[in-house]
Design a protein around this motif. Structure first.
Motif, PDB file in Angstrom:
ATOM      1  N   TYR A  49       0.831  -1.209   0.000  1.00 36.01           N
ATOM      2  CA  TYR A  49       0.000   0.000   0.000  1.00 36.01           C
ATOM      3  C   TYR A  49       0.863   1.256   0.000  1.00 36.01           C
ATOM      4  CZ  TYR A  49      -3.847   3.112   1.282  1.00 36.01           C
ATOM      5  OH  TYR A  49      -4.784   4.112   1.303  1.00 36.01           O
ATOM      6  N   THR A  62      -4.433   0.686  -6.095  1.00 37.74           N
ATOM      7  CA  THR A  62      -4.645   1.274  -4.777  1.00 37.74           C
ATOM      8  C   THR A  62      -5.891   0.710  -4.107  1.00 37.74           C
ATOM      9  OG1 THR A  62      -3.587   3.313  -5.500  1.00 37.74           O
ATOM     10  CG2 THR A  62      -4.881   3.433  -3.491  1.00 37.74           C
ATOM     11  N   GLN A  63      -6.997   0.683  -4.819  1.00 36.61           N
ATOM     12  CA  GLN A  63      -8.248   0.189  -4.244  1.00 36.61           C
ATOM     13  C   GLN A  63      -8.171  -1.297  -3.926  1.00 36.61           C
ATOM     14  OE1 GLN A  63     -10.715   2.212  -3.366  1.00 36.61           O
ATOM     15  NE2 GLN A  63     -11.864   0.532  -2.465  1.00 36.61           N
ATOM     16  N   THR A  64      -7.507  -2.061  -4.757  1.00 34.03           N
ATOM     17  CA  THR A  64      -7.368  -3.501  -4.519  1.00 34.03           C
ATOM     18  C   THR A  64      -6.619  -3.768  -3.228  1.00 34.03           C
ATOM     19  OG1 THR A  64      -7.364  -3.945  -6.889  1.00 34.03           O
ATOM     20  CG2 THR A  64      -6.451  -5.662  -5.464  1.00 34.03           C
ATOM     21  N   TYR A  66      -6.133  -1.686  -0.772  1.00 25.67           N
ATOM     22  CA  TYR A  66      -6.949  -1.139   0.324  1.00 25.67           C
ATOM     23  C   TYR A  66      -7.999  -2.168   0.762  1.00 25.67           C
ATOM     24  CZ  TYR A  66     -10.440   1.815   2.619  1.00 25.67           C
ATOM     25  OH  TYR A  66     -11.338   2.333   3.505  1.00 25.67           O
ATOM     26  N   GLU A  67      -8.704  -2.748  -0.186  1.00 29.71           N
ATOM     27  CA  GLU A  67      -9.734  -3.743   0.126  1.00 29.71           C
ATOM     28  C   GLU A  67      -9.126  -4.988   0.756  1.00 29.71           C
ATOM     29  OE1 GLU A  67     -12.997  -3.373   0.121  1.00 29.71           O
ATOM     30  OE2 GLU A  67     -12.828  -1.343  -0.687  1.00 29.71           O
TER      31      GLU A  67
END
Length: 91
Positions: A49, A62-64, A66-67
């Motif tokens: 991250y 980024t979203q992957t 984060y999740e």
């Protein structure tokens, strides 16, 4: 003009190396998480991250990441304030 192109090339070389490193950290984290080693998984997701967010706003991964961090967080903590934890722990 050549100088500018060389600078761009150097940037892209660096960018893709960092992206590859972040992907590898993310993959290691996934393996640890699938084995139930959530503390180790979080450590590697954190590294991924930090690299991904350093590559710029709106990076595809980024979203992957984060999740993935969020999923592991809730595996370790049945409740809590994830956003607050993220702010305090992901630097």
């Amino acid at each position: 003009m050549i100088y500018q192109q060389k600078k761009k090339l150097e940037y892209f070389k660096n960018y893709f190396r960092r992206h590859d490193i972040a992907s590898n950290y993310n993959n290691l984290a996934f393996v640890y998480a699938s084995q139930g080693e959530y503390k180790k998984a979080l450590s590697y997701y954190q590294k991924s991250y930090n690299i991904i967010t350093g590559l710029g706003q709106g990076h595809l991964k980024t979203q992957t990441v984060y999740e993935n961090i969020k999923w592991v967080y809730f595996k370790r903590h049945s409740e809590g304030d994830f956003e607050k934890w993220l702010e305090e722990n992901i630097k």
